[in-house]
Design a protein around this motif. Structure first.
Motif, PDB file in Angstrom:
ATOM      1  N   PRO A   1     -68.961  24.661  29.486  1.00 40.33           N
ATOM      2  CA  PRO A   1     -69.519  25.392  28.342  1.00 40.33           C
ATOM      3  C   PRO A   1     -69.714  26.874  28.652  1.00 40.33           C
ATOM      4  N   PHE A   2     -69.525  27.659  27.629  1.00 38.62           N
ATOM      5  CA  PHE A   2     -69.685  29.108  27.714  1.00 38.62           C
ATOM      6  C   PHE A   2     -71.166  29.473  27.744  1.00 38.62           C
TER       7      PHE A   2
ATOM      8  N   ILE B   1     -65.042  29.122  25.850  1.00 34.16           N
ATOM      9  CA  ILE B   1     -65.415  28.231  26.950  1.00 34.16           C
ATOM     10  C   ILE B   1     -64.996  28.906  28.254  1.00 34.16           C
TER      11      ILE B   1
ATOM     12  N   GLY C   1     -60.444  29.871  25.194  1.00 37.12           N
ATOM     13  CA  GLY C   1     -60.897  29.187  23.989  1.00 37.12           C
ATOM     14  C   GLY C   1     -59.731  28.728  23.143  1.00 37.12           C
TER      15      GLY C   1
END
Length: 155
Positions: free
Chosen positions: A91-92, A128, A49
């Protein structure tokens, strides 16, 4: 792209990569950094991130190399998995994040350092995934026999 996987006969690569070992990721620069990972769907998943330089490096050049290894001098167990490919930032998602963090920190989230809970539950964390689907994955078992020193008599 096809994945080139070389496996030694008595070496369970998926089982090895399921263990909470540390991977070292190399990016252009060159830079190398240790990281925790999750091996799922034939891919390495690394939580990252805005707190890290890794996303920027991957955006600039997605080519990565990654190694996971173990070397136990007492038992002679030496194994390695080396992966290469192009990483993507995706995307997380919380369920995968929980699986990844639980394997290193245990299943009781209340015992986790607050920053790890923050990654999971705070939408503003910026977490992420870096996902590496290896184009090349080479696994080797380089283990050897450990012999007791000669001339010693057991008690």
């Amino acid at each position: 792209m096809e994945t080139d996987v070389q496996r030694e006969p008595d070496f369970d690569v998926d089982g090895f990569l399921a263990r909470p070992l540390t991977a070292r990721v190399a990016t252009s620069g060159p830079t190398v950094r240790p990281t925790w990972f999750l091996w799922e769907q034939q891919a390495f998943w690394i939580l990252t991130g805005p707190w890290a330089k890794l996303p920027g490096r991957v955006r600039a050049d997605p080519a990565l190399a990654l190694v996971v290894d173990e070397c136990d001098l007492a038992t002679g167990v030496v194994r390695q998995a080396i992966a290469r490919g192009e990483a993507e930032l995706v995307p997380f998602d919380v369920p995968r994040g929980r699986r990844k963090l639980s394997r290193y920190l245990g299943s009781d989230e209340s015992r986790w350092d607050p920053r790890f809970r923050h990654y999971l539950h705070a939408p503003d964390s910026g977490a992420i995934w870096l996902r590496l689907r290896p184009v090349s994955l080479t696994a080797r078992d380089l283990s050897y026999s450990v012999r007791a020193p000669t001339g010693l008599t057991p008690p």
